[in-house]
Scaffold this motif. Structure first.
Motif, short mmCIF file in Angstrom:
data_model
loop_
_atom_site.label_atom_id
_atom_site.label_comp_id
_atom_site.label_asym_id
_atom_site.label_seq_id
_atom_site.Cartn_x
_atom_site.Cartn_y
_atom_site.Cartn_z
N GLN A 1 52.24 42.92 37.81
CA GLN A 1 50.87 42.84 38.13
C GLN A 1 50.01 41.76 37.41
N SER A 2 50.82 41.43 36.37
CA SER A 2 50.17 40.26 35.49
C SER A 2 51.19 40.04 34.35
N PRO A 3 51.24 38.95 33.66
CA PRO A 3 52.04 38.97 32.42
C PRO A 3 51.75 39.59 31.32
N GLN A 4 50.78 40.49 31.33
CA GLN A 4 50.03 41.04 30.17
C GLN A 4 51.19 41.26 29.10
N ILE A 5 52.06 42.17 29.16
CA ILE A 5 52.85 42.49 27.86
C ILE A 5 53.69 41.22 27.48
N PHE A 6 54.13 40.50 28.36
CA PHE A 6 54.85 39.50 28.08
C PHE A 6 54.05 38.54 27.16
N LYS A 7 52.83 38.12 27.37
CA LYS A 7 52.19 37.03 26.79
C LYS A 7 51.66 37.75 25.34
N GLN A 8 51.57 39.00 25.33
CA GLN A 8 51.23 39.67 24.11
C GLN A 8 52.68 39.44 23.04
N PHE B 1 51.32 40.44 41.32
CA PHE B 1 51.64 41.38 42.69
C PHE B 1 51.06 42.74 42.52
N ARG B 2 50.27 43.05 43.57
CA ARG B 2 49.54 44.41 43.45
C ARG B 2 49.68 45.01 44.76
N ASP B 3 50.24 46.22 44.74
CA ASP B 3 50.48 47.02 46.03
C ASP B 3 49.21 47.86 46.26
N THR C 1 47.47 34.58 42.55
CA THR C 1 47.52 33.25 41.47
C THR C 1 46.56 33.65 40.21
N GLN C 2 46.98 33.69 39.06
CA GLN C 2 46.43 33.84 37.92
C GLN C 2 46.55 32.67 37.17
N ALA C 3 45.42 32.20 36.37
CA ALA C 3 45.35 31.12 35.30
C ALA C 3 45.20 32.29 34.15
N MET D 1 39.54 51.15 31.52
CA MET D 1 38.90 50.32 32.42
C MET D 1 39.52 48.93 32.58
N HIS D 2 40.29 48.47 31.45
CA HIS D 2 40.61 46.98 31.83
C HIS D 2 42.31 47.47 31.61
N HIS D 3 42.92 47.56 30.47
CA HIS D 3 44.30 48.13 30.28
C HIS D 3 44.40 48.68 28.90
N PRO D 4 45.56 49.23 28.72
CA PRO D 4 45.73 50.18 27.61
C PRO D 4 45.76 49.32 26.09
N GLY E 1 37.21 35.90 36.25
CA GLY E 1 38.27 36.38 35.70
C GLY E 1 37.94 37.43 34.28
N GLY E 2 38.83 37.74 33.74
CA GLY E 2 38.63 38.70 32.76
C GLY E 2 39.63 38.83 31.60
N GLY E 3 39.33 39.40 30.57
CA GLY E 3 40.23 39.47 29.49
C GLY E 3 39.92 40.44 28.39
N SER E 4 40.45 40.32 27.06
CA SER E 4 40.11 41.29 26.21
C SER E 4 40.78 40.64 24.81
N VAL E 5 40.08 41.22 23.88
CA VAL E 5 40.66 41.22 22.44
C VAL E 5 41.71 42.48 22.60
N ARG E 6 42.94 42.30 21.87
CA ARG E 6 43.73 43.11 21.97
C ARG E 6 44.13 44.16 20.79
N ILE E 7 44.63 45.25 21.02
CA ILE E 7 44.59 46.01 19.97
C ILE E 7 46.20 45.42 19.02
N ALA F 1 43.94 37.61 21.52
CA ALA F 1 43.20 37.91 22.61
C ALA F 1 43.51 37.04 23.80
N GLY F 2 42.97 37.47 25.00
CA GLY F 2 43.44 36.51 26.19
C GLY F 2 42.56 36.91 27.41
N LEU F 3 42.90 36.02 28.40
CA LEU F 3 42.03 36.13 29.77
C LEU F 3 42.84 35.55 30.69
N ALA F 4 42.46 35.98 32.02
CA ALA F 4 42.99 35.52 33.15
C ALA F 4 42.10 35.30 34.35
N TYR F 5 42.30 34.08 34.89
CA TYR F 5 41.42 34.07 36.15
C TYR F 5 42.13 34.15 37.45
N1 ASP Z 1 45.94 40.75 32.40
C1 ASP Z 1 44.70 40.77 32.55
C2 ASP Z 1 44.43 40.95 34.00
O1 ASP Z 1 45.01 40.62 34.93
C3 ASP Z 1 43.51 39.98 31.93
C4 ASP Z 1 44.09 39.80 30.49
O2 ASP Z 1 43.33 40.67 30.02
O3 ASP Z 1 44.40 38.79 30.01
O4 ASP Z 1 43.41 41.30 34.23
#
Ligand code: ASP
Length: 600
Positions: A203-210, A227-229, A241-243, A455-458, A492-498, A537-541
């Motif tokens: 659904q996004s490369p979230q865990i891998f990028k962390q 991909f999101r069903d 596609t996300q940047a 609201m964003h992700h865990p 786009g959106g993102g966050s500082v991570r735990i 921290a990160g972000l995706a467009y």
């Molecule tokens: N992975 C997040 C999303 O797809 C973006 C991020 O937190 O970097 O919304």
């Protein structure tokens, strides 16, 4: 008959030839847009992805055989022409980039013949979209789609260049992943080798990028397919596609800074627009209060006003009931619209009901200061005066009110504000209003699941000053999440991570994971964090969204070469489709879907 390319080399794309080449020999290739016979001369408009170039065939230059062949050309034939660039003899065509020149053909080859296409290959096609999507390979020949895909290619190149220059590494992450039920529904891929087991598409490369941050890559970037069903809406695609980026040793400011510079660069290079930086920032609560939306369109005013205090003692049951139930009463001043026909107001009420509201209350302030109102009879004169004053109501204004739960009132008035803004032409279409919305709630309550969800992700970090609320008031915890909003859409959106394992474990617990289930799903991430994790921290467009803005379309399918339609199917290739029973057998899967003939 199709001829070969033997011995031919294309020297120019159609519109790369200009008056600077007059007298030169060129070789051009492309599709026949149209042919006109004018006695001893045949004119052909030749088209390639760059545009159109006029070719002139005359017997004395192309020979008898060539001239005869030119006479057989039809739309969409693929041809190669050698010839000499000349100044146009007839009037200059101002609409064409090559309108002042033509090619005097000296040879012609028909590289491929073509059937008559089911619709004309031209800009602004009036052909229904489902036919165009069925023949997408022809639709893609149309210049307006081509220019959008070229813009997309350009923007991806610009982003890559900017990010590389800022020290970001482009690293690929897997497409075959582990399923994680938090978030949207996963697309699943059955494993043949491990029968009964499934991969999920990301659904996004979230865990891998962390994890890449844990591994020390410190600045990662990827143009990533996600991909999101989900149940589809017109503006969504099941794959998009996300940047995507992630940065180590940073806090919010660093992320916003590099992203403002990225967007400034892209807008300037792609469309020549200077966007001022830094972007304004607005905490989530302020965005909701003022605009009823977490992605406010700030190109116009008409902000929401909270009148709960003003009407708290009135006898109007709709207001009273909402307030007694802990809700709110808020209004919009639609300036100058007191004369709105009753029918239109009724439509707005229906529109509000579509958002779950029980109705809309209104006051039209007549020019003489009297009111036309759906509820004035339940209010004292002083109460009405106070209400109108609180709304800044002037003669000629229309005041609309919603009374309900706060979230619903925001939704309804936010949507009506946008509807009115569009309808009344209040939106300046030339503005580029970028905005950071910050301080999003960490959790949102899900009625469906009857629990708090991210609201964003865990992996999103709570604001340090709200950490103590994790034990007392989950709904009030703000997070270090941010959205980049442009003209009322989320870019786009993102966050500082735990990055502290204890907080991350607590988050999983609060989200209803048992220790075991958290470890089952995210064990590798938690383990990784125990080996030294930098703050990150990160972000995706949403790249498709971004290109829609840059090309001025509100149809996401126009910026994707081979899009799916609303039910996630492809009209051209007809996927998804049934598969050979042998394939299922190999995978150890049986389908329980009703056979086609069983479906009523
Ligand atoms: N992975 C997040 C999303 O797809 C973006 C991020 O937190 O970097 O919304």
């Amino acid at each position: 008959m199709a001829e070969s390319m033997k011995g031919l080399h294309r020297s120019h794309r159609c519109t790369e030839v200009s008056s600077a080449n007059i007298g030169e020999k060129v070789t051009v290739m492309g599709w026949v847009q149209k042919r006109r016979n004018l006695g001893s001369l045949i004119f052909v408009d030749l088209r390639d992805r760059s545009g159109i170039l006029q070719i002139v065939f005359g017997e004395e230059n192309v020979g008898v055989e060539g001239f005869e062949k030119a006479g057989t050309l039809r739309s969409e034939f693929v041809i190669a022409v050698e010839g000499t660039v000349a100044k146009r003899t007839a009037a200059v065509n101002e609409n064409l980039k090559t309108g002042d020149i033509e090619i005097i053909a000296t040879s012609l080859r028909v590289l491929a013949e073509a059937q008559t296409p089911p619709f004309a290959i031209e800009e602004n096609s009036l052909t229904k979209e489902d036919i165009r999507l069925k023949y997408r390979y022809l639709d893609l020949r149309r210049p307006d789609i081509q220019s959008k895909l070229m813009m997309k290619s350009k923007v991806l190149g610009l982003m890559r260049a900017f990010m590389a220059n800022e020290g970001f590494l482009e690293i690929e992450t897997p497409i075959l992943c582990k399923s994680t039920p938090e978030g949207a529904r996963d697309y699943l891929v059955p494993s043949r080798v491990h029968q009964g087991n499934f991969y999920a598409l990301p659904q996004s490369p979230q865990i891998f990028k962390q994890l890449l941050m844990v591994s020390g890559y410190d600045r990662y970037f990827q143009i990533a397919r996600c991909f999101r069903d989900e149940d589809l809406r017109a503006d969504r695609q099941p794959e998009f596609t996300q940047a995507d980026m992630e940065l180590s040793f940073v806090d919010i400011e660093d992320v916003l800074d590099v992203n403002e510079r990225l967007l400034k660069y892209v807008w300037k290079e792609a469309i020549g627009v200077d966007i001022p930086t830094p972007f304004p920032r607005m905490p989530y609560h302020e965005a909701m209060d003022r605009y009823g939306s977490d992605k406010p369109d700030t190109r116009f005013g008409m902000e929401l006003t909270d009148v709960s205090d003003v009407v708290k003692n009135c006898e109007f049951v709709v207001f009273k009931g909402a307030l007694e139930a802990g809700g709110t009463v808020r209004g919009l001043n639609v300036e100058g619209q007191a004369g709105m026909p009753r029918k239109r107001i009724d439509k707005l009420v229906e529109f509000a009901k579509g958002y779950g509201a029980k109705g809309l209350a209104y006051v039209a302030i007549n020019e003489d200061g009297t009111y036309k109102s759906s509820f004035a009879k339940f209010m004292t004169e002083e109460e009405m005066t106070a209400l109108v004053a609180a709304m800044n109501g002037k003669p000629g204004d229309l005041l609309l009110f919603a009374a309900d739960k706060k979230s619903l009132v925001y939704n309804v008035l936010g949507a009506i504000r946008l509807e009115m803004g569009k309808e009344l032409g209040l939106i300046d279409e030339n503005k580029w209003n970028f905005l950071w919305v910050t301080e999003f709630p960490l959790f949102e309550w899900s009625e469906e699941e009857n629990r708090f969800m991210s609201m964003h992700h865990p992996f999103t970090m709570p604001m340090e000053e709200d950490l103590h609320l994790l034990d007392t008031d989950l709904g009030a915890v703000r997070s270090k999440a941010y959205d980049c909003v442009l003209n009322g859409t989320e870019l786009g959106g993102g966050s500082v991570r735990i990055h502290q394992s204890d907080i991350q474990e607590k988050m999983f617990e609060l989200l209803g994971f048992t220790k075991e289930s958290a470890h089952n799903q995210f064990g590798f991430l938690l383990d990784a964090f125990s080996y030294g994790v930098p703050p990150h921290a990160g972000l995706a467009y949403g790249v498709d969204r971004m290109i829609m803005h840059l090309t001025g379309t509100d149809n996401i399918r126009e910026v994707i070469a081979f899009p799916k339609v609303k039910d996630a199917s492809c009209m051209m290739s007809k996927c998804p489709s049934e598969v050979d029973p042998k394939q299922l057998e190999e995978l150890g899967i049986a389908s329980v879907a009703p056979q086609e003939e069983d479906v009523e």
